[in-house]
Design a protein around this motif. Structure first.
Motif, mmCIF file in Angstrom:
data_model
loop_
_atom_site.group_PDB
_atom_site.id
_atom_site.type_symbol
_atom_site.label_atom_id
_atom_site.label_comp_id
_atom_site.label_asym_id
_atom_site.label_seq_id
_atom_site.Cartn_x
_atom_site.Cartn_y
_atom_site.Cartn_z
ATOM 1 N N PHE A 216 0.838 -1.199 0.000
ATOM 2 C CA PHE A 216 0.000 0.000 0.000
ATOM 3 C C PHE A 216 0.865 1.237 0.000
ATOM 4 N N ILE A 217 0.260 2.343 -0.411
ATOM 5 C CA ILE A 217 0.891 3.660 -0.379
ATOM 6 C C ILE A 217 -0.106 4.607 0.280
ATOM 7 N N ALA A 218 0.262 5.119 1.441
ATOM 8 C CA ALA A 218 -0.603 6.027 2.197
ATOM 9 C C ALA A 218 -0.106 7.454 2.035
ATOM 10 N N VAL A 219 -1.019 8.371 1.760
ATOM 11 C CA VAL A 219 -0.685 9.792 1.603
ATOM 12 C C VAL A 219 -1.332 10.540 2.760
ATOM 13 N N CYS A 232 1.978 7.710 9.219
ATOM 14 C CA CYS A 232 2.873 8.784 8.757
ATOM 15 C C CYS A 232 3.426 9.477 9.999
ATOM 16 N N PRO A 233 4.391 8.853 10.687
ATOM 17 C CA PRO A 233 4.769 9.285 12.033
ATOM 18 C C PRO A 233 5.236 10.723 12.145
ATOM 19 N N ASP A 234 5.839 11.267 11.097
ATOM 20 C CA ASP A 234 6.387 12.623 11.170
ATOM 21 C C ASP A 234 5.497 13.670 10.516
ATOM 22 N N VAL A 244 4.209 10.732 2.574
ATOM 23 C CA VAL A 244 3.872 9.518 1.836
ATOM 24 C C VAL A 244 4.625 8.337 2.443
ATOM 25 N N THR A 245 3.889 7.260 2.750
ATOM 26 C CA THR A 245 4.483 6.031 3.270
ATOM 27 C C THR A 245 4.202 4.897 2.300
ATOM 28 N N ARG A 275 9.653 6.299 2.862
ATOM 29 C CA ARG A 275 8.879 7.501 3.185
ATOM 30 C C ARG A 275 9.476 8.701 2.459
ATOM 31 N N PHE A 276 8.607 9.605 2.039
ATOM 32 C CA PHE A 276 9.071 10.851 1.431
ATOM 33 C C PHE A 276 7.950 11.884 1.527
#
Length: 320
Positions: A216-219, A232-234, A244-245, A275-276
């Motif tokens: 998966f890709i979470a935004v 998305c911890p940060d 984005v994770t 992550r980015f």
């Protein structure tokens, strides 16, 4: 005389899902109302206990449209929503892009929106006091564009847009009647895991094309989804950026191991995690659909961008 607006005091419009928290919202509503009126002497409180999602949406939109700005020392009218993340996202969509302040009174089982915004008081009575008594601040929202459910073309999201394994778990959990609470997410996660395979993503990240398989890709705008998972911890809801994770293809056993670590955020140390940050992410792929703030968005393609400082919320910034 037409066109004049009276300012006899501010109006607080509270839209409530009385069934939230397995009926806890309805039970605590009288105490919440007392807290609100004590915190805003001279204010008018209008309460709408809604019977379904469509009515709640209509009430929130109407309240935001009718809200008056601050004037001659009288605070602005405000929209308050009480319930779970479904109610929170209705409030976000009603107030995003306006100056109408939004008060979030969590009374559900997940409360990811409030966690992400630093509103970590989950007793509704305490939250009413804390939210209304605090200052307002501007935060970012996500703007999602596409062929969305119910004919919409644009939605605003306060937390996370999910499109892979995470969105399938979310959608399955929404359709389950038992178990209840966060156990529903756990049961859904295990059920999906038994049949899940990596998905093909076709992305455009700030104009750069990228095709890849992923679990998966979470935004994210905020850090949390799935009832407290820190995906998305940060994430910072005031930085004007998307977090984005990416979970790259892994075995089912590895994904099962990572899931509990998502509650602390420690899963990011796994080499399968990337992550980015970005400003615009366009998501497409095979068999993908979006979920945002725990609610269905629709199939891909989806264009996700950040709208900086687009929402006013009650509450002080989180410490640290």
């Amino acid at each position: 005389m037409a066109g004049l607006t009276r300012y006899d005091g501010s109006t607080l419009t509270l839209v409530v899902n009385p069934t939230a928290g397995r009926g806890r919202a309805a039970k605590l509503l009288p105490q919440v109302c007392r807290e609100l009126l004590q915190g805003r002497p001279g204010a008018t409180l209008r309460v709408h206990q809604t019977t379904n999602f469509a009515e709640a949406r209509q009430r929130t939109i109407a309240a935001a449209a009718a809200a008056r700005p601050a004037h001659d020392g009288v605070p602005a009218d405000a929209l308050l929503v009480m319930g779970g993340d479904g109610m929170m996202t209705l409030g976000v969509n009603a107030c995003a892009g306006t100056e109408v302040p939004l008060g979030l009174i969590p009374a559900g089982t997940g409360n990811d929106m409030c966690r992400g915004l630093g509103i970590r008081v989950f007793n509704p009575v305490q939250a009413a006091h804390w939210v209304i008594g605090g200052q307002t601040r501007r935060v970012d929202t996500l703007r999602v564009e596409g062929d969305l459910v119910e004919g919409a073309e644009v939605r605003h999201i306060g937390t996370v847009v999910a499109t892979g394994y995470d969105s399938r778990v979310n959608r399955r959990a929404n359709r389950m009647r038992l178990p209840i609470g966060n156990l529903r997410y756990a049961a859904s996660a295990l059920a999906e895991l038994a049949v899940f395979e990596p998905l093909t993503y076709r992305l455009r990240i700030d104009g750069r094309q990228r095709t890849q398989p992923a679990m998966f890709i979470a935004v994210g705008n905020g850090a949390y989804f799935g009832g407290g998972m820190k995906i998305c911890p940060d994430a910072d809801v005031t930085d004007g950026l998307l977090d984005v994770t990416v979970i790259h293809p892994v075995s089912r056993a590895t994904l099962l191991r990572l899931l509990p670590a998502m509650f602390s955020g420690s899963f990011v140390r796994d080499p399968a995690v990337e992550r980015f940050r970005a400003r615009v992410v366009e998501v497409d792929g095979d068999g993908l659909f979006g979920m945002g703030d725990g609610e269905e968005l629709g199939p891909t393609p989806l264009r996700i961008s950040v709208e900086p400082s687009s929402l006013t919320v009650f509450g002080t910034p989180p410490a640290g």
